[in-house]
Enzyme design. Structure first.
Site: not given
Length: 255
Positions: A15, A17, A36, A60, A85, A148, A161, A165, A196
């Protein structure tokens, strides 16, 4: 780097990116392995690519799952491209309206998926490339990670977050320096507000307002534009050790 006939591993490739990147790689003639989380729609989503794309259900953060996907990529031959991603972005305030603190388990989960998951893929992929991929080529392989703009312009509610990142961006240069002896480049893309699944669940007026904050072009980024930059990074051997903002010149306000 000539993408055609190379093998790529894309995490989070069903899905957003990741899927756009899979589409760009397949169109360029690459063989692609996607890892995934398992879902009923994953195989259906990737069916359009036929034999060019293989799906491995996995997490992951799980070394065994990632190794299985990497073994699949190595078996296909000339494993030379990794695009990370996979990620999550659950917002939460440090103190909520009742004065309760940010749940530590949520912070840990976001760091585990976005930062540790990315590093887990990088470490195992680098080992496989060093052992199996042609070592004579100047541009032997490239690893592209996803950060990000929150790493630099984190908003209220994005502490976890932004931290995850920011870690991805911070490890870009040391990874590139260390892997230079193996002729493996490491580059990070820091997207702004993109169309997204993370955003499409928001009310349309909020999505439109986010796009309007972008100076130019004044809209949300499209996943295909992320994929375009990823393929441009693959093609240009002097892009290394850098985090590239892909954001239409937006600088996020506090909230």
């Amino acid at each position: 780097m000539d993408i055609a006939s190379r093998t790529a591993l894309v995490t989070g490739g069903t899905s957003g990116l990741g899927l756009a990147t899979v589409r760009a790689l397949a169109a360029a003639g690459a063989r692609v392995v996607v890892i995934d989380l398992p879902s009923s729609s994953a195989q259906e989503t990737l069916a359009e690519f036929g034999a060019a794309v293989r799906f491995v259900a996995g997490d992951v953060t799980d070394p065994a799952d990632v190794q299985q996907a990497i073994d699949e990529a190595v078996a296909l031959g000339d494993f030379a491209i990794v695009v990370n991603c996979a990620g999550i972005g659950t917002p939460a305030s440090l103190l909520d309206r009742q004065g309760q603190p940010f749940p530590l388990e949520l912070f840990t989960t976001i760091i585990q998926v976005n930062l540790i998951g990315t590093f887990n893929v990088v470490r195992l992929a680098a080992k496989a490339i060093a052992e199996h991929t042609d070592s004579e080529a100047e541009d032997r392989a490239v690893i592209i990670n996803t950060a990000s703009i929150a790493a630099f312009d984190g908003q209220i509610g994005q502490a976890a977050y932004a931290a995850s990142k920011g870690g991805v961006a911070a490890m870009t240069l040391p990874l590139a320096r260390e892997l230079a002896r193996h002729r493996i480049r490491v580059v990070t893309i820091a997207p702004g507000v993109f169309r997204t699944p993370m955003l499409t669940g928001f009310p349309p007026d909020i999505v439109a307002a986010l796009g309007a904050q972008v100076p130019h072009p004044s809209r949300l980024g499209e996943p295909g534009e992320f994929a375009l930059l990823a393929t441009q990074i693959m093609a240009n051997p002097m892009l290394n050790g850098e985090t590239i903002r892909l954001d239409g010149a937006i600088r996020m306000p506090p909230r």
